[in-house]
Design a protein around this motif. Sequence first.
Motif, PDB file in Angstrom:
ATOM      1  N   GLU A  13       0.528  -0.806  -0.005  1.00 15.23           N
ATOM      2  CA  GLU A  13      -0.708  -0.636  -0.155  1.00 15.23           C
ATOM      3  C   GLU A  13       0.829   1.516  -0.206  1.00 15.23           C
ATOM      4  OE1 GLU A  13      -3.642   0.789   3.274  1.00 15.23           O
ATOM      5  OE2 GLU A  13      -3.642  -1.236   1.506  1.00 15.23           O
ATOM      6  N   SER A  14       1.828   1.031   0.558  1.00 11.50           N
ATOM      7  CA  SER A  14       2.236   1.983   1.013  1.00 11.50           C
ATOM      8  C   SER A  14       3.946   2.373  -0.170  1.00 11.50           C
ATOM      9  CB  SER A  14       3.653   2.535   2.144  1.00 11.50           C
ATOM     10  OG  SER A  14       4.352   1.349   2.464  1.00 11.50           O
ATOM     11  N   ALA A  15       3.966   1.697  -1.206  1.00  7.22           N
ATOM     12  CA  ALA A  15       4.759   1.066  -2.405  1.00  7.22           C
ATOM     13  C   ALA A  15       3.947   1.634  -3.482  1.00  7.22           C
ATOM     14  CB  ALA A  15       5.716   0.065  -2.257  1.00  7.22           C
ATOM     15  N   ARG A  16       2.195   1.729  -3.556  1.00  7.94           N
ATOM     16  CA  ARG A  16       1.728   1.804  -4.587  1.00  7.94           C
ATOM     17  C   ARG A  16       1.536   3.103  -5.459  1.00  7.94           C
ATOM     18  NH1 ARG A  16      -5.056   0.543  -4.512  1.00  7.94           N
ATOM     19  NH2 ARG A  16      -4.039   2.242  -2.466  1.00  7.94           N
ATOM     20  N   ASP A  17       1.768   4.189  -4.776  1.00  8.51           N
ATOM     21  CA  ASP A  17       1.720   5.122  -5.661  1.00  8.51           C
ATOM     22  C   ASP A  17       3.622   5.408  -6.472  1.00  8.51           C
ATOM     23  OD1 ASP A  17      -0.062   6.102  -4.350  1.00  8.51           O
ATOM     24  OD2 ASP A  17       0.258   7.748  -3.814  1.00  8.51           O
ATOM     25  N   GLY A  18       4.461   4.595  -5.625  1.00 12.60           N
ATOM     26  CA  GLY A  18       5.535   4.474  -6.507  1.00 12.60           C
ATOM     27  C   GLY A  18       6.044   3.844  -7.310  1.00 12.60           C
ATOM     28  N   PHE A  19       4.763   2.576  -7.657  1.00 13.64           N
ATOM     29  CA  PHE A  19       4.588   1.678  -8.411  1.00 13.64           C
ATOM     30  C   PHE A  19       4.211   2.613  -9.577  1.00 13.64           C
ATOM     31  CE2 PHE A  19       5.719  -2.037  -5.730  1.00 13.64           C
ATOM     32  CZ  PHE A  19       6.499  -2.611  -6.278  1.00 13.64           C
ATOM     33  N   MET A  20       3.055   3.140  -9.427  1.00 11.46           N
ATOM     34  CA  MET A  20       1.812   3.692 -10.392  1.00 11.46           C
ATOM     35  C   MET A  20       2.742   4.674 -10.697  1.00 11.46           C
ATOM     36  SD  MET A  20      -0.401   1.082 -10.046  1.00 11.46           S
ATOM     37  CE  MET A  20      -1.327   2.445 -11.239  1.00 11.46           C
ATOM     38  N   SER A  21       3.554   5.307 -10.746  1.00 12.69           N
ATOM     39  CA  SER A  21       3.893   6.506 -11.158  1.00 12.69           C
ATOM     40  C   SER A  21       5.323   6.351 -12.054  1.00 12.69           C
ATOM     41  CB  SER A  21       4.772   7.872 -10.233  1.00 12.69           C
ATOM     42  OG  SER A  21       3.178   7.893  -9.382  1.00 12.69           O
ATOM     43  N   TYR A  22       5.546   4.865 -11.449  1.00  7.37           N
ATOM     44  CA  TYR A  22       7.350   4.490 -12.533  1.00  7.37           C
ATOM     45  C   TYR A  22       7.294   3.637 -13.341  1.00  7.37           C
ATOM     46  CZ  TYR A  22      10.797   2.143 -13.517  1.00  7.37           C
ATOM     47  OH  TYR A  22      12.278   1.177 -13.932  1.00  7.37           O
ATOM     48  N   MET A  23       7.436   5.141 -14.783  1.00  7.88           N
ATOM     49  CA  MET A  23       7.343   4.505 -15.966  1.00  7.88           C
ATOM     50  C   MET A  23       6.011   3.801 -16.411  1.00  7.88           C
ATOM     51  SD  MET A  23      11.504   3.345 -17.532  1.00  7.88           S
ATOM     52  CE  MET A  23      11.909   1.629 -17.019  1.00  7.88           C
ATOM     53  N   PRO A  24       4.526   4.257 -16.100  1.00  9.28           N
ATOM     54  CA  PRO A  24       3.082   4.062 -16.813  1.00  9.28           C
ATOM     55  C   PRO A  24       3.501   3.356 -17.898  1.00  9.28           C
ATOM     56  CG  PRO A  24       3.468   6.254 -16.525  1.00  9.28           C
ATOM     57  CD  PRO A  24       5.300   6.021 -15.716  1.00  9.28           C
ATOM     58  N   PRO A  25       3.064   2.193 -17.907  1.00  6.93           N
ATOM     59  CA  PRO A  25       2.476   1.799 -17.514  1.00  6.93           C
ATOM     60  C   PRO A  25       2.882   0.341 -17.048  1.00  6.93           C
ATOM     61  CG  PRO A  25       1.879   0.841 -19.783  1.00  6.93           C
ATOM     62  CD  PRO A  25       2.812   2.557 -19.739  1.00  6.93           C
TER      63      PRO A  25
ATOM     64  N   GLY B 276       4.998   0.137 -14.265  1.00  2.00           N
ATOM     65  CA  GLY B 276       5.012  -0.323 -12.910  1.00  2.00           C
ATOM     66  C   GLY B 276       3.690  -0.379 -12.458  1.00  2.00           C
ATOM     67  N   PHE B 277       2.640   0.051 -13.205  1.00  3.13           N
ATOM     68  CA  PHE B 277       1.266  -0.752 -12.674  1.00  3.13           C
ATOM     69  C   PHE B 277       1.563  -2.295 -12.650  1.00  3.13           C
ATOM     70  CE2 PHE B 277      -2.551  -2.409 -14.806  1.00  3.13           C
ATOM     71  CZ  PHE B 277      -3.373  -3.260 -13.696  1.00  3.13           C
ATOM     72  N   PHE B 278       1.758  -2.734 -14.122  1.00  3.18           N
ATOM     73  CA  PHE B 278       2.633  -4.245 -14.045  1.00  3.18           C
ATOM     74  C   PHE B 278       3.413  -4.422 -13.379  1.00  3.18           C
ATOM     75  CE2 PHE B 278       1.351  -2.597 -18.901  1.00  3.18           C
ATOM     76  CZ  PHE B 278      -0.087  -3.386 -18.756  1.00  3.18           C
ATOM     77  N   PHE B 279       4.343  -3.892 -13.316  1.00  2.00           N
ATOM     78  CA  PHE B 279       5.294  -4.545 -11.638  1.00  2.00           C
ATOM     79  C   PHE B 279       4.516  -4.965 -10.371  1.00  2.00           C
ATOM     80  CE2 PHE B 279       8.906  -2.393 -13.420  1.00  2.00           C
ATOM     81  CZ  PHE B 279       9.055  -2.904 -15.060  1.00  2.00           C
ATOM     82  N   LEU B 280       3.223  -3.708 -10.639  1.00  4.40           N
ATOM     83  CA  LEU B 280       2.272  -4.423  -9.152  1.00  4.40           C
ATOM     84  C   LEU B 280       1.787  -5.344  -8.902  1.00  4.40           C
ATOM     85  CD1 LEU B 280       1.936  -2.771  -6.613  1.00  4.40           C
ATOM     86  CD2 LEU B 280       0.545  -1.278  -7.557  1.00  4.40           C
ATOM     87  N   MET B 281       0.986  -5.379 -10.432  1.00  2.00           N
ATOM     88  CA  MET B 281       0.584  -6.844 -10.151  1.00  2.00           C
ATOM     89  C   MET B 281       1.047  -8.091  -9.891  1.00  2.00           C
ATOM     90  SD  MET B 281      -2.987  -6.099 -10.884  1.00  2.00           S
ATOM     91  CE  MET B 281      -2.655  -4.761  -9.976  1.00  2.00           C
ATOM     92  N   ILE B 282       2.750  -8.084 -10.813  1.00  4.06           N
ATOM     93  CA  ILE B 282       2.788  -9.645 -10.554  1.00  4.06           C
ATOM     94  C   ILE B 282       3.595  -9.424  -9.091  1.00  4.06           C
ATOM     95  CG2 ILE B 282       5.613 -10.119 -11.257  1.00  4.06           C
ATOM     96  CD1 ILE B 282       4.838  -8.213 -14.129  1.00  4.06           C
ATOM     97  N   VAL B 283       3.993  -8.129  -8.281  1.00  2.43           N
ATOM     98  CA  VAL B 283       4.412  -8.659  -7.227  1.00  2.43           C
ATOM     99  C   VAL B 283       3.227  -8.802  -6.004  1.00  2.43           C
ATOM    100  CG1 VAL B 283       5.020  -7.389  -5.050  1.00  2.43           C
ATOM    101  CG2 VAL B 283       6.304  -6.072  -6.947  1.00  2.43           C
TER     102      VAL B 283
END
Lengths: 148, 309
Positions: free
Chosen positions: A39-51, A53-60
Amino acid sequence: MLIDNKIFNHFRNLRLVEKLFIQGFLITILLIIIQLSLESARDGFMSYMPPLGFFFLMIVTYGIQPLIIGVLNILIINVLYKTRGWQVGFWLNGIFLLLAFSTINLLLQTSLSLPFTPYVALIDILVLSFPFGCLARFSNGGWKKPID
Amino acid sequence: MGKLFSSVIQAFIEFINKSLVKNLIVITLCITFFFVQVFYPYNYYASAIRKPNSTFQVGIHYVYEQDSLDQIYGEVTRIHDLGFKVIRISLECNPLDYNDSMNQKTDMFFSATDNYGLAVALAIQNLDTSDQVNYYLDRWGSHLKYIQVLNEPELSSSWDVGALFTDDEIISKFEIMYATVESHNLSVELYTNFGIGYIIRSNIPIELSKKLDFVGLDIFMDAFLVLSPHFIQNLQKITGKDVIITELGMSTGIDFAQTDFIIRGLNLFKSIGLKGCWLVYWNSQFDKYGIRDRPAEKAVGDWIAQNAN
């Protein structure tokens, strides 16, 4: 062997109820830690080279997290019950526990209108550790005899 | 008897302890949990109004540019009499001719909303220019309560159909429009509305919401109404702002389906505890979204009388 020491032998001699509580407690704590970290890392994931970061978040969230939980669960089972191997694959066992945990939390958060931290997390630890231990024990298991 | 029971239990435990059976049980439970997660929040909130005493503001988008000048005042009166508190409009003006018929319609519209004390939300579209916005806000800015900066930017086309705005384009366009609006020093609340596509471009609401007072979510289609509690909660989490449903509507010639969709939406969003829900549209010449002179008009009016405060 690494798990054949005094401390682990002490855990093996506990009553079944205590073993289930310890298993549920450990897995609940791990799930809460991972959930809060994600949850605390979500914004960081989402802002990382969109999209990306979104896929990385889903993988994690749905790839790596279940693997960690599944591995921990079978490790606990093998230590507490002195078994070897596993019946259900790591990922499937982990996603099952993750889905069970998140479904219970969703029901609690929706019905009670409570935030996850600290209320639902506390309910998870204090009230649901034992039932969650039963679920975790049921969802996987090893064998007493060595597997070829 | 006891022995038989115990041997049945023993056989059952042995059966479910087989790896294949256990795998199947775990997979079945996973699927069950998934469906519970998808449908439970909607069913919970839709089954009863959970927050009956919460304040709830119902608004509607009025496409007054499609009505004649002498019709506009009467339509605003009808909207007011139904109990709507907010009227959302698109930015329509002609900066080149002060007395252009479009400008006269806008004058007429604001004279009516001022008279009835209705709040007005101006929707600045993605391809509107700063010159248009400056002209509009200079002339009518003091009548506004809300200004929408860009419309569903995560799904919008930049220069042609299918050519989505890149993140950089959206953010720079937003900065330009935000600066334009801010330069007028109006006492308005700013928001941007997002479609459900924001889920895969969440960086956009995260970035834009830093300068907004609240964020809007647009809900169309039954599937997204059912999933909306998830979208709302997620949008609240990632932006840290209140969420208002800024577009809810159904384009259909079937009156019952339209009425049912809108009323279910209003019940749901009130039950969740949102501050408001704005419908699209009051009138709509080129599709079937409009509720004017259709059963949905009366149904919504009745709903507001019973539930909105």
